[in-house]
Design a protein around this motif. Structure first.
Motif, mmCIF file in Angstrom:
data_model
loop_
_atom_site.group_PDB
_atom_site.id
_atom_site.type_symbol
_atom_site.label_atom_id
_atom_site.label_comp_id
_atom_site.label_asym_id
_atom_site.label_seq_id
_atom_site.Cartn_x
_atom_site.Cartn_y
_atom_site.Cartn_z
ATOM 1 N N THR A 1 -0.452 4.131 8.744
ATOM 2 C CA THR A 1 0.010 2.801 8.351
ATOM 3 C C THR A 1 0.967 2.244 9.402
ATOM 4 O O THR A 1 0.916 1.054 9.738
ATOM 5 C CB THR A 1 0.702 2.843 6.977
ATOM 6 O OG1 THR A 1 -0.174 3.437 6.024
ATOM 7 C CG2 THR A 1 1.073 1.450 6.519
ATOM 8 N N SER B 1 3.706 -6.741 5.410
ATOM 9 C CA SER B 1 3.181 -5.482 4.873
ATOM 10 C C SER B 1 4.333 -4.703 4.259
ATOM 11 O O SER B 1 5.382 -4.529 4.877
ATOM 12 C CB SER B 1 2.528 -4.647 5.989
ATOM 13 O OG SER B 1 2.236 -3.335 5.532
ATOM 14 N N SER C 1 4.901 -0.962 2.551
ATOM 15 C CA SER C 1 4.131 0.279 2.467
ATOM 16 C C SER C 1 5.012 1.509 2.583
ATOM 17 O O SER C 1 6.202 1.420 2.877
ATOM 18 C CB SER C 1 3.091 0.321 3.593
ATOM 19 O OG SER C 1 3.748 0.467 4.854
ATOM 20 N N SER D 1 0.831 -1.214 0.000
ATOM 21 C CA SER D 1 0.000 0.000 0.000
ATOM 22 C C SER D 1 0.853 1.246 0.000
ATOM 23 O O SER D 1 2.012 1.218 0.423
ATOM 24 C CB SER D 1 -0.911 0.014 1.233
ATOM 25 O OG SER D 1 -0.139 0.030 2.425
#
Length: 393
Positions: A301, A293, A295, A219
């Motif tokens: 976040t 993750s 990002s 992301s």
């Protein structure tokens, strides 16, 4: 019921909006809330049903933070600025809040003084005795002329504000590390702990093929920047496909330009291990299910990473000489919580090795105050109650 007016202006990403809405979510049981959104509207963004939202004609900035721009290019910036100023004054007059919370200003967003100073003057002149609070993240952007900047901030804070709420943990990050004159502020100053998102009650059914493999979640927040990270992940996916079983879910962000989104889809054509989407309001649930993750290193976040305890690789944003994400990220890497991505590592072969290494690591855990929503609500209630006690005499 007590009334609260909350002003939030996001200009490039959507982190300020996300954090502000989480704070509002925690205030709705005690306050009737009018939320003023000055940035671009995010479709499907999760807003509590009992919050009144006013979307001003949206203003954003260019990627270099050099000039303000109207999101609707058919509109004139000067005319929109005048309209917004008058609209804010009208809302305050009609809503008559017991408390006004302004996110970031005057530590940032000073280019919005055209509407905020008239609003603050109106609050000061009102008989309502509205309490004014600044809602601030743990690290603020430093300026080239830092001394002059801090002098202006102190003057504005001491003239208009009753309280400063710092959404961080002083044991981990003190505001003084990016703003030296905290002791010169005459208003109440409190650390609230970090503001974190909570998963909503909507269930997500992940397909069996995803659940059977390590899930890599990618992301970049709002999607106006971080494109180099997404490009690298797409190119790396073909290497990873041959090395390890996995599935990559990529969220590009609602503000990503359509042409860039299309380009990523084209690049990913034929990659069976990669799926690309724009946005989900249930992002945190995907992170809870993820094995890794990847990002950008924005405030929200990062808080999601700390909440879910997921393995994480984060790329700090450094545009406009902004050191906020880099400072927080480096501290977390030093503690073994995350792995920082450096620009030199955005090469598919190198990046693939880093991904595999991170998937095999067990991140450390730290004790950090994540009660920002609850404590913010407590502090806001306290300052409003003081107002009512004084008014009763």
């Amino acid at each position: 019921m007590k009334k609260l007016m909350f002003y939030c202006q996001h200009i490039l990403g959507m982190g300020h909006l996300v954090r502000s809405m989480e704070i509002v979510r925690g205030l709705t049981k005690d306050f009737e809330v009018c939320f003023i959104n000055g940035g671009q509207v995010v479709d499907d963004f999760d807003i509590p049903p009992d919050v009144q939202v006013v979307n001003l004609p949206a203003i954003k900035t260019d990627s270099e933070f050099k000039e303000l721009q109207v999101v609707d290019t058919t509109q004139n910036l000067e005319e929109i600025q005048e309209y917004r100023k008058l609209k804010l004054l009208k809302i305050f007059e009609q809503f008559q809040p017991d408390c006004l919370i302004i996110e970031l200003f005057p530590f940032g967003r000073r280019r919005f003084s055209f509407e905020l100073i008239p609003l603050l003057e109106s609050v000061k002149a009102s008989r309502k005795n509205t309490k004014v609070i600044c809602s601030l993240r743990d690290i603020v952007v430093t300026k080239q002329d830092q001394a002059r900047h801090e002098e202006k901030v102190c003057k504005l804070m001491n003239k208009y504000f009753d309280m400063l709420l710092i959404h961080g943990d002083s044991q981990f990050q003190k505001l003084e590390e990016s703003f030296s004159r905290v002791s010169d502020l005459k208003c109440e100053v409190h650390y609230t702990g970090y503001v974190v998102q909570k998963t909503n009650n909507l269930s997500i059914k992940l397909s069996e093929d995803i659940l059977e493999k390590p899930l890599i979640l990618v992301s970049v927040g709002g999607g106006r920047f971080g494109h180099e990270l997404l490009d690298c992940v797409v190119k790396t996916s073909t290497i990873l496909q041959k090395r390890i079983p996995h599935q990559i879910l990529m969220f590009t962000g609602p503000f990503m330009p359509e042409e860039k989104y299309t380009q990523l889809q084209t690049m990913a054509d034929g990659c069976k291990n990669l799926k690309i989407y724009r946005y989900t309001s249930n992002f945190l649930k995907y992170m809870e299910a993820a094995d890794l993750s990847i990002s950008m290193a924005g405030y929200n976040t990062t808080m999601n990473i700390l909440t879910t305890k997921v393995r994480a690789m984060i790329l700090p944003f450094t545009g406009n000489d902004d050191r906020e994400q880099a400072l927080r990220s480096q501290k977390l890497e030093n503690l073994g919580i995350v792995d920082v991505i450096h620009a030199s590592e955005l090469i598919p072969d190198i990046f693939a090795e880093k991904v595999i290494t991170c998937l095999n690591k067990q991140p450390n855990q730290i004790k950090i105050d994540l009660e920002g929503v609850i404590k913010t609500a407590n502090f806001v209630n306290q300052v409003v109650e003081k107002k009512h006690v004084i008014a009763s005499y």
